[in-house]
Design a protein around this motif. Structure first.
Motif, PDB file in Angstrom:
ATOM      1  N   LEU A  58      30.840  25.058  31.361  1.00  0.00           N
ATOM      2  CA  LEU A  58      30.658  26.402  31.932  1.00  0.00           C
ATOM      3  C   LEU A  58      32.026  27.036  32.181  1.00  0.00           C
ATOM      4  O   LEU A  58      33.039  26.339  32.247  1.00  0.00           O
ATOM      5  CB  LEU A  58      29.868  26.314  33.234  1.00  0.00           C
ATOM      6  CG  LEU A  58      28.404  25.861  33.106  1.00  0.00           C
ATOM      7  CD1 LEU A  58      27.803  25.642  34.490  1.00  0.00           C
ATOM      8  CD2 LEU A  58      27.592  26.879  32.316  1.00  0.00           C
ATOM      9  N   PRO A  59      32.092  28.357  32.332  1.00  0.00           N
ATOM     10  CA  PRO A  59      33.386  29.015  32.559  1.00  0.00           C
ATOM     11  C   PRO A  59      34.079  28.485  33.821  1.00  0.00           C
ATOM     12  O   PRO A  59      33.480  28.444  34.897  1.00  0.00           O
ATOM     13  CB  PRO A  59      33.004  30.495  32.718  1.00  0.00           C
ATOM     14  CG  PRO A  59      31.696  30.634  32.013  1.00  0.00           C
ATOM     15  CD  PRO A  59      30.985  29.335  32.221  1.00  0.00           C
ATOM     16  N   ALA A  60      35.327  28.072  33.674  1.00  0.00           N
ATOM     17  CA  ALA A  60      36.061  27.474  34.791  1.00  0.00           C
ATOM     18  C   ALA A  60      36.157  28.426  35.974  1.00  0.00           C
ATOM     19  O   ALA A  60      36.084  27.993  37.132  1.00  0.00           O
ATOM     20  CB  ALA A  60      37.458  27.059  34.329  1.00  0.00           C
ATOM     21  N   GLU A  61      36.308  29.721  35.706  1.00  0.00           N
ATOM     22  CA  GLU A  61      36.470  30.679  36.806  1.00  0.00           C
ATOM     23  C   GLU A  61      35.217  30.768  37.675  1.00  0.00           C
ATOM     24  O   GLU A  61      35.276  31.197  38.828  1.00  0.00           O
ATOM     25  CB  GLU A  61      36.829  32.059  36.271  1.00  0.00           C
ATOM     26  CG  GLU A  61      35.795  32.706  35.367  1.00  0.00           C
ATOM     27  CD  GLU A  61      35.991  32.368  33.900  1.00  0.00           C
ATOM     28  OE1 GLU A  61      35.439  33.105  33.050  1.00  0.00           O
ATOM     29  OE2 GLU A  61      36.689  31.382  33.610  1.00  0.00           O
ATOM     30  N   THR A  62      34.092  30.312  37.135  1.00  0.00           N
ATOM     31  CA  THR A  62      32.846  30.283  37.901  1.00  0.00           C
ATOM     32  C   THR A  62      32.632  28.925  38.556  1.00  0.00           C
ATOM     33  O   THR A  62      32.193  28.831  39.704  1.00  0.00           O
ATOM     34  CB  THR A  62      31.650  30.596  36.985  1.00  0.00           C
ATOM     35  OG1 THR A  62      31.838  31.877  36.387  1.00  0.00           O
ATOM     36  CG2 THR A  62      30.348  30.597  37.764  1.00  0.00           C
ATOM     37  N   VAL A  63      32.943  27.864  37.821  1.00  0.00           N
ATOM     38  CA  VAL A  63      32.654  26.508  38.291  1.00  0.00           C
ATOM     39  C   VAL A  63      33.636  26.049  39.360  1.00  0.00           C
ATOM     40  O   VAL A  63      33.233  25.452  40.372  1.00  0.00           O
ATOM     41  CB  VAL A  63      32.676  25.516  37.104  1.00  0.00           C
ATOM     42  CG1 VAL A  63      32.450  24.096  37.600  1.00  0.00           C
ATOM     43  CG2 VAL A  63      31.634  25.890  36.088  1.00  0.00           C
ATOM     44  N   VAL A  64      34.921  26.313  39.171  1.00  0.00           N
ATOM     45  CA  VAL A  64      35.937  25.765  40.074  1.00  0.00           C
ATOM     46  C   VAL A  64      35.719  26.187  41.527  1.00  0.00           C
ATOM     47  O   VAL A  64      35.739  25.329  42.429  1.00  0.00           O
ATOM     48  CB  VAL A  64      37.353  26.129  39.580  1.00  0.00           C
ATOM     49  CG1 VAL A  64      38.397  25.828  40.655  1.00  0.00           C
ATOM     50  CG2 VAL A  64      37.672  25.367  38.300  1.00  0.00           C
ATOM     51  N   PRO A  65      35.520  27.468  41.835  1.00  0.00           N
ATOM     52  CA  PRO A  65      35.297  27.823  43.245  1.00  0.00           C
ATOM     53  C   PRO A  65      34.074  27.122  43.838  1.00  0.00           C
ATOM     54  O   PRO A  65      34.080  26.739  45.014  1.00  0.00           O
ATOM     55  CB  PRO A  65      35.092  29.344  43.194  1.00  0.00           C
ATOM     56  CG  PRO A  65      35.757  29.782  41.935  1.00  0.00           C
ATOM     57  CD  PRO A  65      35.543  28.652  40.973  1.00  0.00           C
ATOM     58  N   ARG A  66      33.037  26.943  43.012  1.00  0.00           N
ATOM     59  CA  ARG A  66      31.829  26.276  43.510  1.00  0.00           C
ATOM     60  C   ARG A  66      32.104  24.811  43.808  1.00  0.00           C
ATOM     61  O   ARG A  66      31.597  24.251  44.806  1.00  0.00           O
ATOM     62  CB  ARG A  66      30.714  26.413  42.463  1.00  0.00           C
ATOM     63  CG  ARG A  66      29.373  25.874  42.930  1.00  0.00           C
ATOM     64  CD  ARG A  66      28.861  26.651  44.132  1.00  0.00           C
ATOM     65  NE  ARG A  66      27.654  26.035  44.650  1.00  0.00           N
ATOM     66  CZ  ARG A  66      27.629  24.985  45.461  1.00  0.00           C
ATOM     67  NH1 ARG A  66      28.779  24.428  45.862  1.00  0.00           N
ATOM     68  NH2 ARG A  66      26.491  24.495  45.895  1.00  0.00           N
TER      69      ARG A  66
END
Length: 214
Positions: A58-66
């Motif tokens: 999945l896109p890192a910019e979405t997954v990392v904060p989660r």
């Protein structure tokens, strides 16, 4: 027709694994919450590895904060799995948050944080990280000691050797023994497998002894 959430609660690990593999193959941001949520409770190691694989797709910019949110969950598995997945994404900007878990109350989380930190640390953080990890020398069981040695070795001989020398000179016998194990691993990376085999043999011998005495 079952949903991903339904399949991930199926008692059969094979069903859960197929569901995660399908979700990773057809990676959709809409599945993020279900996949992350399962990380905290999934009992099967193979399925957990697949969850990490699916999340990395999945896109890192979405997954990392989660995943960073998961580092504050009370469940040790949630924190450990988040650290493991962050180490696979290799976004060095999260190193400060990962470093906060180096002294986690849970031994398993600490070991995962050590592995993640040495992979994510910026180059100029290496010496400070080595000194921080060296505080743990001589502590824990064989598995924990080997995990720490491997983490230190990952930082490289130039970074680690001075820290090991200092620890051996300043601290007690348990630390010196652990330093020697780490230096052996530094000189011969395959030594880690030998140490693990030695540990397994001792545990088998202890098990036989207990059965005999029982």
């Amino acid at each position: 027709m079952t949903t991903l959430a339904d399949d991930l609660t199926d008692p059969r690990s094979s069903v859960r694994l197929r569901a995660v593999m399908a979700a990773g193959t057809d990676a959709r941001v809409e599945d993020l919450e279900v996949l992350v949520g399962r990380c905290a409770v999934e009992p099967d190691l193979q399925v957990r590895e697949a969850l990490t694989w699916a999340l990395v797709r999945l896109p890192a910019e979405t997954v990392v904060p989660r995943l960073l949110d998961e580092l504050h969950r009370p469940e040790a598995q949630a924190r450990s799995q988040a650290l493991h997945t962050l180490s696979k994404i290799r976004d060095g900007s999260v190193y400060p948050e990962v470093a906060e878990r180096l002294g986690d109350d849970d031994p398993g989380v600490r070991r995962t944080a050590w592995r993640a930190a040495v992979l994510l640390a910026p180059g100029d953080e290496g010496p400070a990280l080595a000194r921080r990890l060296a505080r743990e020398l001589g502590q824990g069981d064989r598995e924990t000691r080997l995990a720490l040695s491997r983490a230190l070795v990952t930082l490289g001989e130039d970074v680690v050797a001075p820290v090991l020398t200092d620890a051996a000179e300043r601290r007690g016998a348990a630390v010196r023994e652990h330093v020697a194990e780490t230096e052996r691993l530094l000189a011969d990376p395959d030594a880690g497998s030998a140490l693990a085999l030695e540990r397994a043999r001792r545990e088998m011998a202890l098990g036989r002894g207990k059965r005999a005495s029982g």
